[in-house]
Enzyme design. Structure first.
Site, PDB file in Angstrom:
ATOM      1  N   SER A 162     -19.878  -2.126  21.122  1.00 24.29           N
ATOM      2  CA  SER A 162     -20.934  -2.602  22.004  1.00 24.29           C
ATOM      3  C   SER A 162     -20.352  -2.997  23.349  1.00 24.29           C
ATOM      4  O   SER A 162     -19.127  -3.007  23.540  1.00 24.29           O
ATOM      5  CB  SER A 162     -21.661  -3.790  21.374  1.00 24.29           C
ATOM      6  N   LYS A 163     -21.251  -3.328  24.245  1.00 24.55           N
ATOM      7  CA  LYS A 163     -20.876  -3.690  25.619  1.00 24.55           C
ATOM      8  C   LYS A 163     -19.758  -4.713  25.694  1.00 24.55           C
ATOM      9  O   LYS A 163     -18.888  -4.631  26.542  1.00 24.55           O
ATOM     10  CB  LYS A 163     -22.106  -4.278  26.323  1.00 24.55           C
ATOM     11  N   ARG A 164     -19.839  -5.693  24.796  1.00 20.47           N
ATOM     12  CA  ARG A 164     -18.862  -6.777  24.907  1.00 20.47           C
ATOM     13  C   ARG A 164     -17.427  -6.281  24.660  1.00 20.47           C
ATOM     14  O   ARG A 164     -16.457  -6.920  25.041  1.00 20.47           O
ATOM     15  CB  ARG A 164     -19.231  -7.938  23.980  1.00 20.47           C
ATOM     16  N   HIS A 165     -17.285  -5.126  23.965  1.00 13.35           N
ATOM     17  CA  HIS A 165     -15.938  -4.596  23.736  1.00 13.35           C
ATOM     18  C   HIS A 165     -15.363  -3.935  24.984  1.00 13.35           C
ATOM     19  O   HIS A 165     -14.147  -3.873  25.155  1.00 13.35           O
ATOM     20  CB  HIS A 165     -15.965  -3.540  22.623  1.00 13.35           C
ATOM     21  N   GLY A 166     -16.242  -3.388  25.825  1.00 13.22           N
ATOM     22  CA  GLY A 166     -15.772  -2.664  27.010  1.00 13.22           C
ATOM     23  C   GLY A 166     -16.640  -1.456  27.244  1.00 13.22           C
ATOM     24  O   GLY A 166     -17.752  -1.366  26.722  1.00 13.22           O
TER      25      GLY A 166
END
Ligand code: GLU
Length: 469
Positions: A242-246
């Site tokens: 998801s977004k929070r990973h990159g």
């Protein structure tokens, strides 16, 4: 004669080109190339509400950037609706499908009863064996496939191995809605058949669809393709990416300064292996790729490894190509000129710059000083290096540099060493303040090549500006 292998990438244009999809595209492409077959592209745009032209463009652009080109013109699923309908009606005529007159209320009730009884909410076959004459005149109907009731469906997946599902798990799914539009599951099968796809390579989130889609192949008496379901790409922590990973989409990676060769190389290695081979050219990828090297467990995205692989490909990349990209990235940056002068400086310094940068974005940051005008601004570390003693030293050095002939890296190196020696300095004591004066920072490629890239006039101008400041 063996049939020619034909693979396809079939994205839905409803958002970004996710790296999971990009990897499926790459595997389809490599598999086809490896076996001397063909790779096709189908845009699954039947969901008119969610499909956008922008998303179609992103797919085309992304694939082109990655060097994944289809061998035939792309097929737009939405343009084939008539054909999908024709096959549905054929199935109806063959008795392999039937008309279902259930009203939305009846279907809702069916679902609720099933849930209340702890069963999965499947269609109960209400109209399967009922005489259509019992339907109210002119009532709308959907066309449903007659799912097998007994036995099991087995696929020998080229990645997952043998996968079985009891046929009682399958229900009579709709292939043509009551408004006359074909469903997605149906369209995929008709298209794969008509496009003569021999191998369906896609994410394993489609595994359950495969069992449903096989019903249509069987009912039509069509040869079914081989399937290969690829494990998904998870985040570094094992959770859904998801977004929070990159970054997750191909365009994001491109904008962050990754080279397409590096992203493809990384995505290939993620979940596929061939001995210790790490850095593989496209030709080697085509030569070595096969589905037996694809692992069964989900892959974990490793951003650090991607960065490392990108650095390797950066050093391999052609200097003119990197120069052009850096100029584009620098264009519009405040205080940075991207004219011919900067281009020439970049071209000269590129071998040194690219050694140190892991992405094109880093490369652009490290090269920006070449396009700046005097007086430069200095970061804190550079400021510290430009002490009063250093300034005096730079003033003396400027006189020597003004006389250097020719103004080449070799000659500059010789001159700096000589200057350091005769003034009782270590080379670093000369090079560091000089670097600060030239770049406004404390990092750059070798000071000799940096000076040569800037050229004598600019070097003297930058020293002069420091002395005046
Ligand atoms: N359109 C589907 C998707 O984007 C892929 C369907 C398929 O590969 O069969 O997930």
């Amino acid at each position: 004669m063996t049939t020619k292998i034909r693979t396809r990438f079939a994205p839905s244009p409803t958002g970004l080109l996710h790296i999971g999809n990009a990897r499926a595209a790459l595997f389809n492409f490599l598999y086809a190339r490896h076996h001397g077959g063909e790779f096709l592209l189908r845009i699954e745009d039947t969901d008119r509400e969610r499909s956008t032209q922008q998303a179609v463009d992103v797919i085309f652009e992304g694939l082109k950037w990655m060097g994944i080109t289809p061998d035939e013109a792309p097929v737009f699923q939405s343009s084939r609706q008539e054909r999908h309908t024709e096959v549905a009606l054929d199935l109806l005529a063959k008795g392999q499908a039937y008309k279902c007159y259930c009203t939305p209320e009846e279907l809702k009730e069916m679902r609720e009863t099933a849930m209340a009884e702890g069963r999965p909410p499947r269609y109960n076959g209400m109209w399967r064996d009922r005489d259509p004459s019992e339907a109210p005149a002119g009532a709308p109907y959907a066309v449903r496939i007659r799912a097998p009731r007994e036995g099991e469906t087995v696929i020998t997946d080229l990645v997952q191995g043998e996968v079985r599902v009891a046929n009682t798990e399958l229900d009579d799914m709709i292939i043509l809605r009551s408004d006359g539009t074909p469903t997605y599951q149906h369209a995929v099968v008709v298209d794969d058949h008509d496009m003569e796809v021999t191998h369906v390579i896609r994410g394993d989130d489609h595994l359950t669809n495969t069992f449903r889609q096989l019903m249509i192949y069987r009912a039509m008496g069509w040869t079914q393709p081989q399937f290969a379901h690829l494990p998904l790409i998870h985040g570094p922590d094992g959770a859904k990416l998801s977004k929070r990973h990159g970054a997750q989409s191909v365009v994001e990676f491109r904008d962050e300064g990754y080279l397409p060769e590096a992203l493809c190389n990384y995505l290939l290695r993620l979940g596929w292996g061939h001995g210790d081979a790490e850095i593989l050219s496209r030709d080697e990828q085509i030569r070595l790729f096969d589905l037996d090297g694809v692992g069964r467990s989900p892959s974990r995205m490793d951003y650090a490894k991607l960065l490392h692989i990108n650095g390797v490909w950066m050093r391999e990349a052609d200097d003119d190509r990197l120069t052009a990209d850096v100029l584009q990235r620098l264009a519009g940056r405040e205080g940075v000129q991207t004219d011919e002068v900067t281009r020439e400086r970049l071209r000269v310094l590129m071998p040194g710059l690219k050694e140190r940068a892991r992405t094109l974005a880093e490369l652009a940051d490290s090269a920006a000083f070449l396009g700046r005008q005097v007086p430069l601004s200095f970061d804190a570390k550079a400021e510290k290096l430009l002490s009063p003693e250093a300034r005096t030293m730079l003033g003396d050095l400027a006189r020597d540099l003004a006389a250097a002939d020719p103004f080449t890296a070799e000659e500059i190196d010789r001159l700096l060493r000589h200057f350091a020696e005769t003034h009782g300095h270590k080379l670093g004591q000369v090079a560091q303040p000089l670097r600060a004066a030239m770049t406004g920072t404390t990092t750059s490629p070798g000071i000799d090549v940096t000076l040569a890239a800037l050229g004598r006039d600019e070097v003297l101008a930058r020293i002069g500006a420091v002395l005046r400041s």
